[in-house]
Design a protein around this motif. Structure first.
Motif, PDB file in Angstrom:
ATOM      1  N   ALA A  96     -29.676 -10.556   7.945  1.00 47.13           N
ATOM      2  CA  ALA A  96     -30.382 -11.067   9.119  1.00 47.13           C
ATOM      3  C   ALA A  96     -30.970 -12.452   8.876  1.00 47.13           C
ATOM      4  N   LEU A  97     -30.359 -13.244   7.992  1.00 45.85           N
ATOM      5  CA  LEU A  97     -30.854 -14.593   7.735  1.00 45.85           C
ATOM      6  C   LEU A  97     -30.738 -15.464   8.980  1.00 45.85           C
ATOM      7  N   PRO A  98     -31.653 -16.409   9.175  1.00 48.67           N
ATOM      8  CA  PRO A  98     -31.518 -17.362  10.286  1.00 48.67           C
ATOM      9  C   PRO A  98     -30.212 -18.141  10.187  1.00 48.67           C
ATOM     10  N   ASP A  99     -29.867 -18.830  11.259  1.00 52.15           N
ATOM     11  CA  ASP A  99     -28.583 -19.544  11.309  1.00 52.15           C
ATOM     12  C   ASP A  99     -28.514 -20.680  10.290  1.00 52.15           C
ATOM     13  N   VAL A 100     -29.627 -21.343  10.062  1.00 44.72           N
ATOM     14  CA  VAL A 100     -29.699 -22.411   9.056  1.00 44.72           C
ATOM     15  C   VAL A 100     -30.920 -22.142   8.183  1.00 44.72           C
ATOM     16  N   ILE A 101     -30.704 -22.192   6.878  1.00 37.10           N
ATOM     17  CA  ILE A 101     -31.799 -21.941   5.934  1.00 37.10           C
ATOM     18  C   ILE A 101     -31.761 -22.979   4.818  1.00 37.10           C
ATOM     19  N   ILE A 102     -32.818 -23.001   4.025  1.00 38.66           N
ATOM     20  CA  ILE A 102     -32.851 -23.774   2.791  1.00 38.66           C
ATOM     21  C   ILE A 102     -32.595 -22.792   1.655  1.00 38.66           C
ATOM     22  N   GLY A 103     -31.615 -23.098   0.816  1.00 31.98           N
ATOM     23  CA  GLY A 103     -31.094 -22.098  -0.112  1.00 31.98           C
ATOM     24  C   GLY A 103     -31.757 -22.029  -1.465  1.00 31.98           C
ATOM     25  N   LYS A 104     -33.004 -22.439  -1.566  1.00 36.68           N
ATOM     26  CA  LYS A 104     -33.682 -22.540  -2.858  1.00 36.68           C
ATOM     27  C   LYS A 104     -33.908 -21.187  -3.514  1.00 36.68           C
ATOM     28  N   GLU A 105     -34.095 -21.228  -4.833  1.00 34.31           N
ATOM     29  CA  GLU A 105     -34.511 -20.082  -5.651  1.00 34.31           C
ATOM     30  C   GLU A 105     -33.660 -18.835  -5.412  1.00 34.31           C
ATOM     31  N   GLY A 106     -32.349 -19.028  -5.365  1.00 38.53           N
ATOM     32  CA  GLY A 106     -31.450 -17.895  -5.267  1.00 38.53           C
ATOM     33  C   GLY A 106     -31.136 -17.430  -3.864  1.00 38.53           C
ATOM     34  N   VAL A 107     -31.771 -18.028  -2.850  1.00 39.41           N
ATOM     35  CA  VAL A 107     -31.511 -17.620  -1.466  1.00 39.41           C
ATOM     36  C   VAL A 107     -30.067 -17.947  -1.071  1.00 39.41           C
ATOM     37  N   ARG A 108     -29.573 -19.106  -1.498  1.00 38.48           N
ATOM     38  CA  ARG A 108     -28.169 -19.456  -1.209  1.00 38.48           C
ATOM     39  C   ARG A 108     -27.232 -18.386  -1.758  1.00 38.48           C
ATOM     40  N   GLU A 109     -27.457 -17.973  -3.001  1.00 38.15           N
ATOM     41  CA  GLU A 109     -26.571 -16.996  -3.621  1.00 38.15           C
ATOM     42  C   GLU A 109     -26.588 -15.667  -2.870  1.00 38.15           C
ATOM     43  N   LEU A 110     -27.752 -15.293  -2.367  1.00 42.36           N
ATOM     44  CA  LEU A 110     -27.839 -14.054  -1.587  1.00 42.36           C
ATOM     45  C   LEU A 110     -27.066 -14.182  -0.276  1.00 42.36           C
ATOM     46  N   ALA A 111     -27.122 -15.379   0.338  1.00 42.76           N
ATOM     47  CA  ALA A 111     -26.389 -15.595   1.586  1.00 42.76           C
ATOM     48  C   ALA A 111     -24.882 -15.564   1.344  1.00 42.76           C
ATOM     49  N   VAL A 112     -24.454 -16.046   0.199  1.00 41.78           N
ATOM     50  CA  VAL A 112     -23.025 -15.972  -0.152  1.00 41.78           C
ATOM     51  C   VAL A 112     -22.633 -14.519  -0.399  1.00 41.78           C
ATOM     52  N   LYS A 113     -23.488 -13.820  -1.144  1.00 39.10           N
ATOM     53  CA  LYS A 113     -23.187 -12.435  -1.507  1.00 39.10           C
ATOM     54  C   LYS A 113     -23.098 -11.528  -0.286  1.00 39.10           C
ATOM     55  N   ASN A 114     -23.991 -11.735   0.712  1.00 35.93           N
ATOM     56  CA  ASN A 114     -23.965 -10.842   1.883  1.00 35.93           C
ATOM     57  C   ASN A 114     -22.976 -11.289   2.961  1.00 35.93           C
ATOM     58  N   GLY A 115     -22.286 -12.406   2.698  1.00 33.00           N
ATOM     59  CA  GLY A 115     -21.227 -12.839   3.605  1.00 33.00           C
ATOM     60  C   GLY A 115     -21.668 -13.700   4.762  1.00 33.00           C
ATOM     61  N   GLN A 116     -22.946 -14.037   4.852  1.00 33.39           N
ATOM     62  CA  GLN A 116     -23.412 -14.863   5.963  1.00 33.39           C
ATOM     63  C   GLN A 116     -23.131 -16.351   5.753  1.00 33.39           C
ATOM     64  N   ALA A 117     -23.109 -16.809   4.500  1.00 31.02           N
ATOM     65  CA  ALA A 117     -22.946 -18.235   4.214  1.00 31.02           C
ATOM     66  C   ALA A 117     -21.546 -18.724   4.554  1.00 31.02           C
ATOM     67  N   VAL A 118     -21.492 -19.911   5.145  1.00 29.37           N
ATOM     68  CA  VAL A 118     -20.229 -20.527   5.574  1.00 29.37           C
ATOM     69  C   VAL A 118     -19.773 -21.543   4.522  1.00 29.37           C
ATOM     70  N   ASP A 119     -18.495 -21.537   4.200  1.00 26.63           N
ATOM     71  CA  ASP A 119     -17.928 -22.578   3.340  1.00 26.63           C
ATOM     72  C   ASP A 119     -17.873 -23.870   4.152  1.00 26.63           C
ATOM     73  N   LEU A 120     -18.594 -24.883   3.693  1.00 27.20           N
ATOM     74  CA  LEU A 120     -18.764 -26.111   4.456  1.00 27.20           C
ATOM     75  C   LEU A 120     -17.681 -27.156   4.197  1.00 27.20           C
ATOM     76  N   MET A 121     -16.866 -26.980   3.167  1.00 28.61           N
ATOM     77  CA  MET A 121     -15.874 -27.996   2.825  1.00 28.61           C
ATOM     78  C   MET A 121     -14.905 -28.288   3.968  1.00 28.61           C
ATOM     79  N   PRO A 122     -14.380 -27.289   4.667  1.00 33.76           N
ATOM     80  CA  PRO A 122     -13.465 -27.601   5.776  1.00 33.76           C
ATOM     81  C   PRO A 122     -14.115 -28.459   6.860  1.00 33.76           C
ATOM     82  N   TYR A 123     -15.400 -28.251   7.111  1.00 37.42           N
ATOM     83  CA  TYR A 123     -16.098 -29.019   8.138  1.00 37.42           C
ATOM     84  C   TYR A 123     -16.372 -30.451   7.669  1.00 37.42           C
ATOM     85  N   LEU A 124     -16.690 -30.609   6.410  1.00 36.44           N
ATOM     86  CA  LEU A 124     -16.864 -31.959   5.864  1.00 36.44           C
ATOM     87  C   LEU A 124     -15.547 -32.717   5.873  1.00 36.44           C
TER      88      LEU A 124
END
Length: 435
Positions: A96-124
């Protein structure tokens, strides 16, 4: 290990981007939906007395203004770094993470692990203008193989600030070696000045910046450790040596409230003339001009220095994570627009002017006028051009469970009931919990 991709460029030229509230001519908002504004969610800890609160508010207000009727950002404000991290970890556990977050202190890794995080390379890759504004340095710093799950909006160069008057009173200058640094601490103490604004609460920010410098300047092996992400062991000579110095600093050379103190406490101690040294980034410099935070007589007596042995923390922060996988396409598109705005050159310019935060590339340059008005920033950039060692901070390299372990075990280390070797073992055990 020097990597100077940005520093030289930042020293030259006039402002390419206006440094006034996202400056420049207002761009035409993109139509991302047909009926009414698409509402997206964003969480932040940059509120209240946080050094970046004003810049954060300006960027969000400017985005909502530019995309009025199309996109609206609903902001959840958390009162501190620790409150933010705790809330995001709870939300990550239930996807239930917000649509945009700051990924500090392991939060990014949790978003990747739960499948919510988007791979940004294609958009860049699909948006060359945005990719140029972010820059290769920031991309490479956070890239995970071919994927990229977070984008920074700042480059960090971190040394330490010091009270020139206290240094003069103790008849010392910024130390060139760690032996001299520890000797300076004693001389400050003898002159009646607590030397260091340390803290062991939250993520042990100011204390761990100092520890990172002690490790990162300890020869090639120590420097390699402080440029290694997610190390699985802390049981090495450089870490133990650094923990030994931190033990002495906490026990003898800090303020009385260091154990359990928050970052705000440490900063207040320095800004109110209660400590001679604080390790922190350039984003702290606007505080020195604020009479409600810094003693008016102190602002012109603050110097900036590299760590002993010519060390500086030079890195890109973890940055922002887009958490819109499996959401409606209109939400995905709207959140991506905000994400680009938040990490683009206009936002970087606002954070430079209002928060003293260095931009990612030379597309936002420091004018001579800006450097004259911000001499500590200019001096730090000069130090960066000639320092010997570059390294990351512990917030960037350690996994979340290890960062929590620092806060848990520093009190025992300071009290002498735990040795540096024993704490290194505890840090290794903590790292294994996140593997």
């Amino acid at each position: 290990m020097k990597f100077k991709k940005l520093t030289t460029l930042l020293l030259a030229g006039c402002m390419t981007v206006s440094l006034v509230a996202c400056g420049g001519e207002k761009k035409e908002g993109k139509d991302v939906s047909g009926d009414g504004p698409v509402e997206i969610s964003y969480a932040t800890f940059m509120v209240g007395t946080h050094q970046s609160a004003e810049a954060e508010m300006k960027v969000i207000e400017e985005f909502n203004k530019e995309y009025e009727g199309k996109i609206k950002v609903n902001v959840e404000e958390l009162p501190s770094d620790s409150a933010y991290v705790d809330k995001m970890k709870t939300l990550a556990a239930s996807n239930a993470l917000p649509d945009v977050i700051i990924g500090k202190e392991g939060v990014r890794e949790l978003a990747v692990k739960n499948g919510q995080a988007v791979d940004l390379m294609p958009y860049l890759d699909a948006d060359e203008e945005w990719k140029e504004e972010v820059g290769e340095g920031a991309i490479e710093a956070n890239q995970d193989g071919e994927a990229l799950y977070s984008v920074s909006n700042q480059k960090q160069i971190i040394g330490y600030f010091y009270n020139k008057e206290m240094f003069e009173d103790a008849n010392i200058k910024p130390a060139e070696t760690w032996e001299e640094f520890m000797s300076n601490n004693q001389k400050l103490k003898d002159a009646g000045h607590p030397a260091l604004a340390l803290m062991t609460g939250e993520n042990c920010w100011t204390t761990n910046l100092l520890l990172a410098a002690m490790i990162g300047t300890d020869g090639e092996s120590g420097n390699e450790f402080m440029t290694t992400f997610h190390p699985d062991s802390y049981e090495n000579e450089s870490v133990v040596k650094g923990l030994g110095m931190i033990q002495e600093c906490l026990a003898n050379y800090s303020t009385n409230d260091a154990i359990g103190a928050l970052a705000a406490n440490a900063m207040n101690n320095f800004e109110q003339g209660k400590a001679a040294i604080i390790a922190n980034g350039l984003w702290m410099t606007p505080d020195f001009e604020d009479a409600s935070k810094t003693l008016p007589e102190l602002k012109d007596k603050i110097g900036v220095a590299a760590y002993p042995e010519g060390g500086l923390i030079e890195q890109y922060e973890v940055g922002y994570v887009l958490c819109t996988n499996n959401k409606d396409k209109e939400v995905q598109d709207a959140a991506l627009e905000f994400f680009k705005f938040k990490t683009g050159k206009e936002s970087q310019a606002v954070f430079l002017e209002d928060a003293g935060v260095l931009p990612l590339t030379d597309l936002v340059e420091l004018s001579d006028e800006y450097k004259a008005a911000n001499p500590l920033t200019a001096e730090m950039l000069e130090l960066s051009a000639s320092n010997k060692w570059d390294f990351n901070n512990i917030d960037n390299t350690a996994v979340a469970s290890t960062i929590e372990a620092f806060a848990a075990y520093y009190p025992d280390l300071a009290a002498g009931s735990m040795t540096p070797d024993e704490m290194a073992v505890k840090l290794t055990e903590a790292a294994a919990k996140t593997q």
